[in-house]
Design a protein around this motif. Structure first.
Motif, PDB file in Angstrom:
ATOM      1  N   GLY A 119      32.304  17.916 -14.514  1.00 21.74           N
ATOM      2  CA  GLY A 119      32.242  17.788 -15.988  1.00 21.74           C
ATOM      3  C   GLY A 119      34.197  17.659 -15.968  1.00 21.74           C
ATOM      4  O   GLY A 119      34.247  17.492 -17.897  1.00 21.74           O
ATOM      5  N   TRP A 120      34.680  17.901 -15.021  1.00 22.94           N
ATOM      6  CA  TRP A 120      36.241  16.929 -15.030  1.00 22.94           C
ATOM      7  C   TRP A 120      36.659  16.101 -15.446  1.00 22.94           C
ATOM      8  O   TRP A 120      36.243  15.386 -14.606  1.00 22.94           O
ATOM      9  N   GLU A 121      37.682  16.043 -16.147  1.00 24.67           N
ATOM     10  CA  GLU A 121      38.069  14.276 -16.020  1.00 24.67           C
ATOM     11  C   GLU A 121      40.070  14.104 -16.004  1.00 24.67           C
ATOM     12  O   GLU A 121      40.233  15.234 -16.114  1.00 24.67           O
ATOM     13  N   ARG A 122      40.373  13.815 -16.092  1.00 29.82           N
ATOM     14  CA  ARG A 122      41.860  13.613 -16.161  1.00 29.82           C
ATOM     15  C   ARG A 122      42.351  12.550 -17.746  1.00 29.82           C
ATOM     16  O   ARG A 122      42.007  11.821 -17.802  1.00 29.82           O
ATOM     17  N   ARG A 123      42.883  13.408 -17.777  1.00 27.78           N
ATOM     18  CA  ARG A 123      43.733  13.682 -19.538  1.00 27.78           C
ATOM     19  C   ARG A 123      44.944  13.827 -19.759  1.00 27.78           C
ATOM     20  O   ARG A 123      44.809  14.846 -19.786  1.00 27.78           O
ATOM     21  N   ASP A 124      45.697  12.844 -20.273  1.00 23.50           N
ATOM     22  CA  ASP A 124      47.185  13.753 -21.369  1.00 23.50           C
ATOM     23  C   ASP A 124      47.733  14.667 -19.975  1.00 23.50           C
ATOM     24  O   ASP A 124      48.359  15.779 -19.946  1.00 23.50           O
ATOM     25  N   GLY A 125      47.330  13.517 -18.747  1.00 23.27           N
ATOM     26  CA  GLY A 125      48.557  13.976 -17.206  1.00 23.27           C
ATOM     27  C   GLY A 125      47.472  15.421 -16.937  1.00 23.27           C
ATOM     28  O   GLY A 125      48.460  15.986 -16.043  1.00 23.27           O
ATOM     29  N   ALA A 126      46.546  16.039 -17.246  1.00 26.90           N
ATOM     30  CA  ALA A 126      46.129  16.416 -16.536  1.00 26.90           C
ATOM     31  C   ALA A 126      44.296  16.720 -15.966  1.00 26.90           C
ATOM     32  O   ALA A 126      43.654  16.182 -16.323  1.00 26.90           O
ATOM     33  N   LEU A 127      44.164  17.750 -15.453  1.00 23.99           N
ATOM     34  CA  LEU A 127      42.847  17.831 -15.405  1.00 23.99           C
ATOM     35  C   LEU A 127      41.772  18.470 -16.591  1.00 23.99           C
ATOM     36  O   LEU A 127      42.470  19.856 -16.924  1.00 23.99           O
ATOM     37  N   ARG A 128      41.406  18.398 -17.193  1.00 24.11           N
ATOM     38  CA  ARG A 128      40.553  19.081 -18.100  1.00 24.11           C
ATOM     39  C   ARG A 128      39.125  18.754 -18.178  1.00 24.11           C
ATOM     40  O   ARG A 128      38.183  18.317 -18.337  1.00 24.11           O
ATOM     41  N   ARG A 129      37.938  20.102 -18.348  1.00 20.75           N
ATOM     42  CA  ARG A 129      37.160  20.698 -18.392  1.00 20.75           C
ATOM     43  C   ARG A 129      36.271  21.469 -19.900  1.00 20.75           C
ATOM     44  O   ARG A 129      37.108  22.682 -19.612  1.00 20.75           O
ATOM     45  N   SER A 130      35.939  20.730 -20.761  1.00 17.69           N
ATOM     46  CA  SER A 130      35.310  21.879 -21.614  1.00 17.69           C
ATOM     47  C   SER A 130      33.872  22.195 -21.265  1.00 17.69           C
ATOM     48  O   SER A 130      32.739  21.655 -21.302  1.00 17.69           O
ATOM     49  N   ILE A 131      33.527  23.795 -21.661  1.00 11.31           N
ATOM     50  CA  ILE A 131      32.523  24.243 -21.392  1.00 11.31           C
ATOM     51  C   ILE A 131      31.596  24.785 -22.439  1.00 11.31           C
ATOM     52  O   ILE A 131      32.482  25.933 -22.957  1.00 11.31           O
ATOM     53  N   LYS A 132      30.527  24.420 -23.297  1.00 11.72           N
ATOM     54  CA  LYS A 132      30.038  25.174 -24.180  1.00 11.72           C
ATOM     55  C   LYS A 132      29.270  26.177 -23.901  1.00 11.72           C
ATOM     56  O   LYS A 132      28.615  26.149 -22.320  1.00 11.72           O
ATOM     57  N   PHE A 133      29.594  27.811 -24.363  1.00 17.57           N
ATOM     58  CA  PHE A 133      28.887  29.173 -22.924  1.00 17.57           C
ATOM     59  C   PHE A 133      27.640  29.120 -24.652  1.00 17.57           C
ATOM     60  O   PHE A 133      27.950  29.155 -26.270  1.00 17.57           O
ATOM     61  N   PRO A 134      26.886  30.325 -24.218  1.00 18.63           N
ATOM     62  CA  PRO A 134      25.788  30.841 -25.027  1.00 18.63           C
ATOM     63  C   PRO A 134      26.037  31.351 -26.416  1.00 18.63           C
ATOM     64  O   PRO A 134      25.559  31.070 -27.108  1.00 18.63           O
ATOM     65  N   SER A 135      27.574  32.540 -25.921  1.00 19.23           N
ATOM     66  CA  SER A 135      28.195  33.306 -26.743  1.00 19.23           C
ATOM     67  C   SER A 135      29.176  32.737 -26.632  1.00 19.23           C
ATOM     68  O   SER A 135      30.041  32.109 -25.449  1.00 19.23           O
TER      69      SER A 135
END
Length: 97
Positions: free
Chosen positions: A18-34
């Motif tokens: 789920g990681w991507e290269r964006r704006d000069g960084a590695l980024r990953r957004s994760i949605k948690f159950p709570s």
């Protein structure tokens, strides 16, 4: 530590969940159950970051946590960032939705 080339980063991405290269960084957004599940994941990542002395930028928005990795002292993405992304993947595991 050398900054990775775009090609080196692109070669590492398929192995990072789920990681991507964006704006000069590695980024990953994760949605948690709570919200508290997200906070617990952040706590665990923070402990690992302290151990490794390599700290992600962390943004918490209710149940969604975004991690951003860049080696600021080097001015770009390095192998340290790729390694920390793998560590984060192991920590969050199946906790994310």
């Amino acid at each position: 530590m050398a900054v990775l080339t775009d090609e080196q980063v692109d070669a590492a991405l398929p192995d990072l969940n789920g990681w991507e290269r964006r704006d000069g960084a590695l980024r990953r957004s994760i949605k948690f159950p709570s919200f508290l599940d997200g906070i617990e994941a952040v706590r665990k990542v923070a402990a690992k970051a302290e151990e490794k002395d390599h700290h992600p930028d962390i943004d918490i928005r209710w149940r969604t946590v975004t991690f951003a990795l860049v080696t600021h002292s080097e001015g770009g993405i390095t192998e340290k960032d790729v390694a920390m992304a793998r560590e984060i993947d192991q920590i969050v595991g199946s906790a994310a939705q």
